[in-house]
Write an enzyme that holds these catalytic residues in place. Structure first.
Site, PDB file in Angstrom:
ATOM      1  CG  ASP A 128       5.003 -40.708  23.692  1.00  0.00           C
ATOM      2  OD1 ASP A 128       4.923 -41.844  23.191  1.00  0.00           O
ATOM      3  OD2 ASP A 128       4.343 -39.730  23.270  1.00  0.00           O
TER       4      ASP A 128
ATOM      5  CG  ASN B 230       0.231 -48.021  25.569  1.00  0.00           C
ATOM      6  OD1 ASN B 230       0.948 -47.698  26.515  1.00  0.00           O
ATOM      7  ND2 ASN B 230      -0.039 -47.158  24.583  1.00  0.00           N
TER       8      ASN B 230
HETATM    9  C1  IPE Z   1       6.164 -45.043  24.257  1.00  0.00           C
HETATM   10  O1  IPE Z   1       6.592 -44.932  22.957  1.00  0.00           O
HETATM   11  C2  IPE Z   1       6.098 -46.473  24.741  1.00  0.00           C
HETATM   12  C3  IPE Z   1       4.730 -46.956  24.953  1.00  0.00           C
HETATM   13  C4  IPE Z   1       3.643 -46.255  24.850  1.00  0.00           C
HETATM   14  C5  IPE Z   1       4.582 -48.352  25.330  1.00  0.00           C
HETATM   15  P1  IPE Z   1       5.584 -45.048  21.742  1.00  0.00           P
HETATM   16  O2  IPE Z   1       5.526 -46.467  21.325  1.00  0.00           O
HETATM   17  O3  IPE Z   1       4.280 -44.427  22.065  1.00  0.00           O
HETATM   18  O4  IPE Z   1       6.362 -44.196  20.653  1.00  0.00           O
HETATM   19  P2  IPE Z   1       5.724 -43.211  19.603  1.00  0.00           P
HETATM   20  O5  IPE Z   1       4.922 -42.208  20.373  1.00  0.00           O
HETATM   21  O6  IPE Z   1       4.875 -44.024  18.681  1.00  0.00           O
HETATM   22  O7  IPE Z   1       6.910 -42.601  18.934  1.00  0.00           O
HETATM   23  C1  IPE Z   2       1.543 -42.634  26.707  1.00  0.00           C
HETATM   24  O1  IPE Z   2       2.072 -42.728  25.430  1.00  0.00           O
HETATM   25  C2  IPE Z   2       1.598 -43.972  27.383  1.00  0.00           C
HETATM   26  C3  IPE Z   2       2.926 -44.437  27.729  1.00  0.00           C
HETATM   27  C4  IPE Z   2       4.047 -43.818  27.490  1.00  0.00           C
HETATM   28  C5  IPE Z   2       2.980 -45.716  28.386  1.00  0.00           C
HETATM   29  P1  IPE Z   2       1.142 -43.030  24.166  1.00  0.00           P
HETATM   30  O2  IPE Z   2       2.012 -42.989  22.985  1.00  0.00           O
HETATM   31  O3  IPE Z   2       0.366 -44.269  24.410  1.00  0.00           O
HETATM   32  O4  IPE Z   2       0.137 -41.793  24.226  1.00  0.00           O
HETATM   33  P2  IPE Z   2      -0.722 -41.094  23.095  1.00  0.00           P
HETATM   34  O5  IPE Z   2      -1.446 -42.169  22.372  1.00  0.00           O
HETATM   35  O6  IPE Z   2       0.224 -40.366  22.204  1.00  0.00           O
HETATM   36  O7  IPE Z   2      -1.616 -40.156  23.843  1.00  0.00           O
HETATM   37 MG    MG Z   3       3.544 -42.543  21.854  1.00  0.00          MG
END
Ligand code: IPE
Ligand code: IPE
Ligand code: MG
Length: 242
Positions: free
Chosen positions: A21, A69
């Protein structure tokens, strides 16, 4: 380099899981599109997986794309799936040299056909090797995994192959995507959020959690070592008394 850091006083957990994340925020901080964060995050995954292999870990499970996602923009979802395709093509080509076997957790049936085919080829190639394995969670949700396993058990009962009383915790574990793999001792979440986000709900029953504000693209082997050191300092009681 394998086993370089072997130290009986600081054992390496057999199985570590990481919620990848913070990619989007990493990019936004730099004035870049979110997708640049996913590209950087995929490089970090390569580095960390190699490091895990070298310190003698058996399994690394990473949460790369959740069942939730899909709520993101079409552009972001296709960028993530595109990066996955690129990663799998490279992993296939280099598996003999890299010795990183891959397996997938999640419902792959919702992914583009091309990616499904690539995942199947990756699995086939992985079967030729042994040693370190990375489990990549794609269209993965802990609840979805449990529902799919429950459905499979119900199907076996309806077909007369199982009886409800045959279901034990062990038997149920064997129906999950993680069948045959020990539960993760340690789950790491970079990116600063203190939640599980539907990751490994069943398998995390007694996992130790480690949270850090470091965003995933900035995550380093030193950060992983900090997490492992914290894990080694914990008292795991599993409900008993030490
Ligand atoms: C994690 O990074 C990757 C996925 C969930 C696919 P994020 O895209 O959630 O990054 P933030 O949390 O918005 O910074
Ligand atoms: C968790 O990250 C899912 C992955 C890293 C694939 P998200 O960014 O989707 O999670 P939330 O929305 O902050 O809980
Ligand atoms: Mg995230």
């Amino acid at each position: 380099m394998a086993g370089d850091r072997f130290d009986p006083a600081r054992p390496v957990p057999r199985h570590v899981a990481i919620i990848l994340d913070g990619n989007g925020r990493w990019a936004q901080k730099r004035g870049l599109p979110r997708t640049a964060g996913h590209a950087a995050g995929s490089e970090t995954f390569r580095r960390i997986a190699t490091y895990c292999r070298d310190i003698g870990m058996d399994y690394l499970t990473v949460y790369a794309f959740s069942t939730e996602n899909w709520k993101r923009s079409v552009e972001e979802v296709s960028a993530i799936l595109g990066l996955l395709k690129k990663y799998l093509l490279e992993a296939l080509e280099k598996m003999e040299r890299d010795r990183i076997r891959l397996r997938f957790f999640g419902d792959l049936s919702r992914l583009p056909k091309e990616l499904q085919g690539l995942a199947a080829r990756t699995l086939e190639t992985s079967a030729r090797y042994d040693g370190f394995q990375a489990n990549v969670c794609l269209n993965y949700g802990g609840r979805d995994e449990i529902v799919r396993a429950a459905r499979e058990f119900a199907r076996r009962c309806a077909a007369g192959q199982s009886r409800p009383e045959d279901l034990t915790e062990n038997a149920f574990s064997g129906l999950l995507d993680s069948a045959g793999i020990p539960d993760p001792e340690l789950i790491i979440r970079p990116g600063g959020e203190l939640r599980q986000s539907n990751f490994l709900l069943w398998q995390a029953a007694y996992s130790e959690f480690y949270y850090t504000d470091v965003l995933w693209p900035d995550f380093t082997p030193a950060e992983l070592e900090r997490a492992i050191a914290a894990y080694n300092g914990r008292s795991r009681r599993f409900g008993g008394i030490p």
